[in-house]
Enzyme design. Structure first.
Site, PDB file in Angstrom:
ATOM      1  N   CYS A  30      -3.173  -3.706  22.218  1.00 60.54           N
ATOM      2  CA  CYS A  30      -2.639  -3.666  21.128  1.00 60.54           C
ATOM      3  C   CYS A  30      -3.113  -2.647  20.354  1.00 60.54           C
ATOM      4  CB  CYS A  30      -1.845  -4.104  19.890  1.00 60.54           C
ATOM      5  SG  CYS A  30      -0.636  -3.338  18.886  1.00 60.54           S
ATOM      6  N   HIS A  75       0.832  -1.419  -0.240  1.00 58.44           N
ATOM      7  CA  HIS A  75       0.168  -0.234   0.348  1.00 58.44           C
ATOM      8  C   HIS A  75       1.255   1.222  -0.072  1.00 58.44           C
ATOM      9  CE1 HIS A  75       0.974  -0.181   4.201  1.00 58.44           C
ATOM     10  NE2 HIS A  75       0.671  -0.267   4.581  1.00 58.44           N
ATOM     11  N   CYS A 113       2.317  -7.178  15.729  1.00 58.67           N
ATOM     12  CA  CYS A 113       3.548  -6.276  16.078  1.00 58.67           C
ATOM     13  C   CYS A 113       4.751  -7.630  16.028  1.00 58.67           C
ATOM     14  CB  CYS A 113       3.605  -5.780  17.211  1.00 58.67           C
ATOM     15  SG  CYS A 113       2.466  -4.380  17.338  1.00 58.67           S
ATOM     16  N   HIS A 173      -2.589  -2.633  16.433  1.00 56.56           N
ATOM     17  CA  HIS A 173      -3.342  -3.468  15.523  1.00 56.56           C
ATOM     18  C   HIS A 173      -5.012  -3.696  16.618  1.00 56.56           C
ATOM     19  CE1 HIS A 173       0.481  -4.283  15.099  1.00 56.56           C
ATOM     20  NE2 HIS A 173      -0.094  -4.492  13.571  1.00 56.56           N
TER      21      HIS A 173
HETATM   22  N1  MSP Z   1       8.663  -6.348   8.555  1.00 55.48           N
HETATM   23  C1  MSP Z   1       8.992  -4.866   8.732  1.00 55.48           C
HETATM   24  C2  MSP Z   1       9.914  -4.722   9.085  1.00 55.48           C
HETATM   25  C3  MSP Z   1      11.298  -5.186   8.921  1.00 55.48           C
HETATM   26  S1  MSP Z   1      12.757  -4.625   8.490  1.00 55.48           S
HETATM   27  C4  MSP Z   1      13.751  -5.747   8.665  1.00 55.48           C
HETATM   28  C5  MSP Z   1       7.736  -4.401   8.618  1.00 55.48           C
HETATM   29  N2  MSP Z   1       6.983  -4.925   7.837  1.00 55.48           N
HETATM   30  S2  MSP Z   1       5.876  -3.598   7.218  1.00 55.48           S
HETATM   31  O1  MSP Z   1       5.537  -4.196   5.617  1.00 55.48           O
HETATM   32  O2  MSP Z   1       4.589  -3.577   8.270  1.00 55.48           O
HETATM   33  O3  MSP Z   1       6.498  -2.326   6.539  1.00 55.48           O
HETATM   34  C6  MSP Z   1       6.697  -1.013   7.299  1.00 55.48           C
HETATM   35  C7  MSP Z   1       7.538   0.084   6.827  1.00 55.48           C
HETATM   36  O4  MSP Z   1       6.218   0.494   5.492  1.00 55.48           O
HETATM   37  C8  MSP Z   1       7.254   1.411   8.305  1.00 55.48           C
HETATM   38  O5  MSP Z   1       7.908   0.733   8.957  1.00 55.48           O
HETATM   39  C9  MSP Z   1       7.376   2.280   7.087  1.00 55.48           C
HETATM   40  O6  MSP Z   1       8.615   2.110   6.331  1.00 55.48           O
HETATM   41  C10 MSP Z   1       6.221   1.384   5.973  1.00 55.48           C
HETATM   42  N3  MSP Z   1       4.506   2.380   6.246  1.00 55.48           N
HETATM   43  C11 MSP Z   1       3.916   0.934   6.734  1.00 55.48           C
HETATM   44  N4  MSP Z   1       2.593   2.227   6.826  1.00 55.48           N
HETATM   45  C12 MSP Z   1       2.796   3.179   6.409  1.00 55.48           C
HETATM   46  C13 MSP Z   1       2.246   4.473   6.983  1.00 55.48           C
HETATM   47  N5  MSP Z   1       1.273   4.803   7.057  1.00 55.48           N
HETATM   48  N6  MSP Z   1       2.857   5.394   5.968  1.00 55.48           N
HETATM   49  C14 MSP Z   1       4.315   5.845   5.971  1.00 55.48           C
HETATM   50  N7  MSP Z   1       4.838   3.703   5.687  1.00 55.48           N
HETATM   51  C15 MSP Z   1       5.036   3.405   6.799  1.00 55.48           C
HETATM   52  O7  MSP Z   1       7.116  -3.450   9.690  1.00 55.48           O
END
Ligand code: MSP
Length: 681
Positions: free
Chosen positions: A144, A18, A129, A147
Site C-alpha cells: 500500500c 491535522h 485503509c 501507508h
Molecule cells: N474516517 C474516514 C472517513 C469516513 S467518512 C464516512 C477517513 N478519515 S480520515 O481521518 O482519514 O480523514 C479523511 C478526510 O480528511 C479526507 O477525506 C480529507 O477530507 C481530509 N484529509 C486528510 N488528509 C488530507 C490532506 N492531506 N489534504 C486535504 N485533506 C485531507 O478517511
C-alpha cells in the site's frame, strides 16, 4: 425556506487532527456560512469515526483502553475545532448509542432486502485503509503506497454485501445524475472503476472487537465503512429516535470528501442506500490533498501540519482565506508557511487591509468621521461630470464582479470567486489613487467630488465585506464595525445589496489596523522553533483544556483578533463545594426580543426543562439579533437570585465568553445535542 445539508467525512481518531482534517471542515464551514447568509436553512454535520481495527491498534499502542483513547482524541478535535470557530450544527461520534442502534438497523434492513449473505473471506487487508487490497502478483502481499507497508493476509467468516448487484443501477444513476460526482474528472474515474466490474463486499469482521455488533450474531462486528458512512443519515435521526431532521434535510445537498475516499462515497455509499430504498445524496464533491515535502499530509507519513501551530502564529481568518485562495478546489496544493505568509502580506495587509484603512482614515480626516450622503452620481440622472462617470463605472464593475463571485462560489471555485473580489479591491485602490482625494480636500469647492470618491469607495467596501463574511468572519465583522454599520455582515445577503443604500450620516467606528504586515524571516524562525518544541509526532496529547465544561463548549461566533487577546488574571481559588453551589443548566431559547429603550438587552424566554418557562435578560443585543438566538441551546446559571431590570424579572444568567476591552460577548453552546435542563458539572 430552502434547505442545505452539507457534510464532511468523519475523522479517524487514531491520531491527532491535522491540517487535512481542518481543510475539509474549513471549506464546509465557508459553504455553510455562505448558504446561511443567502437565507438557506443549513444543516452542517461533521464528527469522528471511532471504530475499527486501526483505532483499536492505536489505543493498544498507547496502552490505553480504547474508549478512553477515543474520548481523548475527540476532546482534542472538539478543542481545536471550537478554537477555529466552525459553525457545525452537530458533531456525530460513531460511538454514540443512537448511531450504533441505527447502523444495526441499516444492516438488518439490507439483510431483509436480500443484499447480505454469509460466507468466508480470504484476502489482503490494509489496516491503514481498512480495506482489502487487490492481489497484483499471485501469492504476494500487495504493497500500500499510501501507508508505506504490505497488506496482511486475512481469512475469516464474514457477511457480504451484494455490491455486484449494483453495478448496473450505479452506472445508470451516474449517467442520469451528472451532478452526483464532482469534479468531472473524478466522475469519469469512478465510472471506469464501476464499469470494470464490482465484487461483493465483506461487511463484517470476527477479528475486530472494537465495532458495532451485528444484531443476532454479535461475534461479527460491522465493517467500519458501513458503520461510518451511515453517520450521514443517523445524525438526522434515521433508524433512531434520539436525533431528528431526516425528513427535513435528507438527501444531502453536498457531501465533501477528500479524493482519497471518493470511491467509498460514490460506490459503496449509494449502493447501501439503494439496497434499503433511501434517496441518494445530490452531490459528492472530491477535493484535492494538501501536500508537504512532496507527499500527501498524513498522520501515517508523519509530515503533518499542526493546527495548533497554525493558530499560534496566524489568526483563523488567515487560515480560512489561505485554504480558499491558495488551493484550487478539487486539485492538490502544496502547503508551506512561506506561501501562507506571502498571501497574508500581499492580499490581506497590502490589499484589503490597506484599502480599508486608507478609505476610513480619509473619512475620519475629511468628513469628521461621518459617512457622506449618496452623491448625485448615483441619485441623479444628469450626473455627467467625468469624475461622476468614473464613480458610476466603478459601481458597475463592482456589481458585475459580485455576480462573478456568486457564480464561482456556487460552483465551488473558491479561488476564482476570491480573485473577483480582489479585482474589485484593486479597482477601488486605483480609483482612489487616480482621484487624488488629498488634493481635492485642499479646495472646499471640490467637496462634492471628494464626497463622491469617499462614498463610492465605502460603498464598494460594503459590498466586498458582505461577500467576504463567510470566508473571514472575524475580520469582516471588524471592518463592518469600523464602518459604523449595524447588524453583522453574516446577516446581510450580498445578493440583495443595493448600491447607494450605504446609510449616510452614520459615524464610522474607531479605525484599527486589521492585518499587520508579517515579518517573514522572523516568523519562519519562530515557527521552526515551535515545531521543534511541539514535535509534530502522531502521539495523542490530551486536549489543552480538559475541564468538563470547556470541553464541550463551542465558540460558534466570530471573535475579533483572538490570537492577540490578553488572558484575564485568574480569580482566587475556590474549592469544589464553592463550585457545586452554582447550578449550571442547559436551556433552549424559545423567544427573543429587544428590550425597549435598552440597546444592550435582549429578553429571552427559555425552556430549561422545567414545568414553567424562564425569562432572562442578557446584555448581548449589540452583538446578537433576536432571530439568531431563537432555537439556540445555551448555558445558564439557574440558581442566581432573580433581579429586576427595566421592569422585567431576570431569572438567571447566560454564560458567554467576554472578548476584548469592550467585553464583546460570545455565547457558549454545545457541539452535540443536549437535552434542555441537563446539568453541567
Ligand atoms: N474516517 C474516514 C472517513 C469516513 S467518512 C464516512 C477517513 N478519515 S480520515 O481521518 O482519514 O480523514 C479523511 C478526510 O480528511 C479526507 O477525506 C480529507 O477530507 C481530509 N484529509 C486528510 N488528509 C488530507 C490532506 N492531506 N489534504 C486535504 N485533506 C485531507 O478517511
Amino acid at each position: 425556506m430552502k434547505k442545505f445539508y452539507i457534510t464532511t467525512p468523519i475523522y479517524y481518531v487514531n491520531a491527532r487532527p491535522h491540517l487535512g482534517h481542518l481543510y475539509t471542515t474549513t471549506i464546509a464551514d465557508l459553504i455553510a456560512r455562505f448558504k446561511r447568509q443567502r437565507g438557506f436553512d443549513v444543516f452542517f454535520l461533521t464528527g469522528t469515526d471511532e471504530h475499527g481495527q486501526k483505532i483499536e491498534q492505536a489505543a493498544n499502542k498507547r496502552n490505553h483502553p480504547v474508549k478512553e483513547h477515543v474520548d481523548e482524541v475527540v476532546a482534542e478535535y472538539l478543542d481545536i475545532f471550537s478554537r477555529y470557530g466552525f459553525s457545525n450544527d452537530h458533531w456525530i461520534r460513531t460511538t454514540d448509542d443512537y448511531h450504533k442502534e441505527a447502523v444495526q438497523e441499516l444492516f438488518r434492513k439490507a439483510n431483509e432486502a436480500g443484499y447480505i449473505y454469509k460466507g468466508y473471506y480470504e484476502g489482503w487487508f490494509c489496516v491503514g485503509c481498512a480495506e482489502f487490497k487487490e492481489e497484483e502478483e499471485q501469492g504476494k502481499a500487495p504493497f500500500c503506497p499510501l501507508h508505506d507497508r504490505e497488506a496482511e493476509r486475512v481469512s475469516e467468516e464474514s457477511y457480504f454485501f451484494k455490491l455486484s448487484a449494483f453495478q448496473e443501477p450505479l452506472l445508470k444513476y451516474y449517467e442520469e445524475h451528472p451532478e452526483f460526482i464532482k469534479p468531472e474528472s473524478r466522475r469519469n474515474e469512478i465510472i471506469n472503476f464501476v464499469s470494470s466490474g464490482l465484487k461483493d463486499l465483506s461487511v463484517s469482521r470476527v477479528s475486530v472487537k472494537w465495532g458495532i455488533p451485528v444484531l443476532d450474531d454479535p461475534a461479527h462486528t460491522i465493517y467500519v465503512w458501513f458503520d461510518a458512512l451511515s453517520n450521514y443519515i443517523t445524525a438526522l435521526g434515521w433508524g433512531n429516535k434520539v436525533r431528528s431532521g431526516f425528513d427535513k434535510y435528507w438527501p444531502a445537498d453536498l457531501q465533501l470528501v477528500g479524493k482519497d475516499i471518493l470511491r467509498f462515497h460514490t460506490v459503496y455509499w449509494p449502493a447501501f442506500l439503494m439496497a434499503v430504498g433511501i434517496e441518494l445524496p445530490k452531490t459528492v464533491y472530491a477535493h484535492g490533498m494538501w501536500i508537504s515535502g512532496g507527499r500527501k499530509i498524513s498522520k501515517e507519513l508523519g509530515n503533518i501540519i499542526d493546527p495548533n501551530i497554525l493558530l499560534k502564529f496566524f489568526s483563523r481568518d488567515y487560515v480560512r482565506y489561505f485554504s480558499a485562495r491558495e488551493m484550487v478546489f478539487g486539485l492538490d496544493g502544496d502547503f508551506t508557511y512561506s506561501a501562507l505568509i506571502n498571501r497574508v502580506n500581499s492580499d490581506l495587509a497590502k490589499g484589503l487591509g490597506n484599502l480599508v484603512s486608507r478609505t476610513l482614515k480619509m473619512v475620519e480626516k475629511y468628513c469628521q468621521s461621518i459617512i457622506p450622503s449618496a452623491p448625485k452620481a448615483f441619485t441623479s440622472p444628469d450626473a455627467s461630470e467625468s469624475w461622476q462617470k468614473t464613480a458610476q463605472a466603478l459601481r458597475d464593475s463592482t456589481i458585475e464582479l459580485s455576480k462573478v463571485f456568486e457564480l464561482e462560489f456556487n460552483d465551488y471555485n473558491f479561488s476564482r470567486a476570491l480573485e473577483a473580489v480582489w479585482e474589485i479591491i484593486s479597482k477601488v485602490d486605483k480609483y482612489i489613487s487616480d482621484s487624488v482625494p488629498w488634493n481635492l480636500a485642499k479646495d472646499p469647492s471640490n467637496k462634492e467630488h471628494l464626497d463622491t470618491v469617499l462614498y463610492t469607495s465605502l460603498e464598494a467596501l460594503r459590498f466586498i465585506t458582505a461577500m467576504l463574511a463567510p470566508i473571514m468572519p472575524d475580520s469582516t465583522l471588524s471592518i463592518w464595525l469600523q464602518m459604523g454599520l449595524a447588524n453583522k455582515p453574516n446577516d446581510i445577503n450580498p445578493e440583495s445589496l443595493i448600491w447607494g443604500e450605504l446609510p449616510s450620516g452614520n459615524k464610522i467606528g474607531e479605525v484599527k489596523a486589521l492585518f499587520p504586515n508579517l515579518d517573514k524571516d522572523k516568523l519562519m524562525a519562530e515557527i521552526e522553533e515551535e515545531k521543534k518544541k511541539m514535535s509534530d509526532s502522531n502521539e495523542v496529547k490530551p486536549a489543552e483544556n480538559t475541564s468538563p465544561i470547556t470541553e464541550v463548549v463551542a465558540v460558534t461566533e466570530p471573535v475579533i483578533e483572538t490570537a492577540k487577546e490578553p488572558i484575564p488574571e485568574l480569580k482566587p481559588m475556590i474549592n469544589i463545594d464553592d463550585f457545586l453551589k452554582v447550578d449550571l443548566r442547559v436551556a433552549q431559547v424559545l423567544e427573543a426580543e429587544r428590550v425597549p429603550k435598552a440597546d444592550k438587552l435582549l429578553r429571552l424566554v427559555l425552556d430549561a426543562g422545567e414545568e414553567n418557562k424562564r425569562q432572562i435578560l442578557a446584555g448581548i443585543a449589540q452583538y446578537y439579533t433576536p432571530e439568531e438566538m431563537v432555537g439556540r441551546k445555551i448555558i445558564i446559571v439557574a440558581n442566581l437570585e432573580p433581579r429586576k431590570l427595566r421592569g422585567f424579572e431576570s431569572q438567571g444568567m447566560l454564560l458567554a465568553a467576554s472578548i476584548g476591552e469592550a467585553g464583546k460577548p460570545v455565547v457558549a453552546g454545545f457541539l452535540e445535542d443536549v437535552p434542555n435542563g441537563a446539568r453541567l458539572k
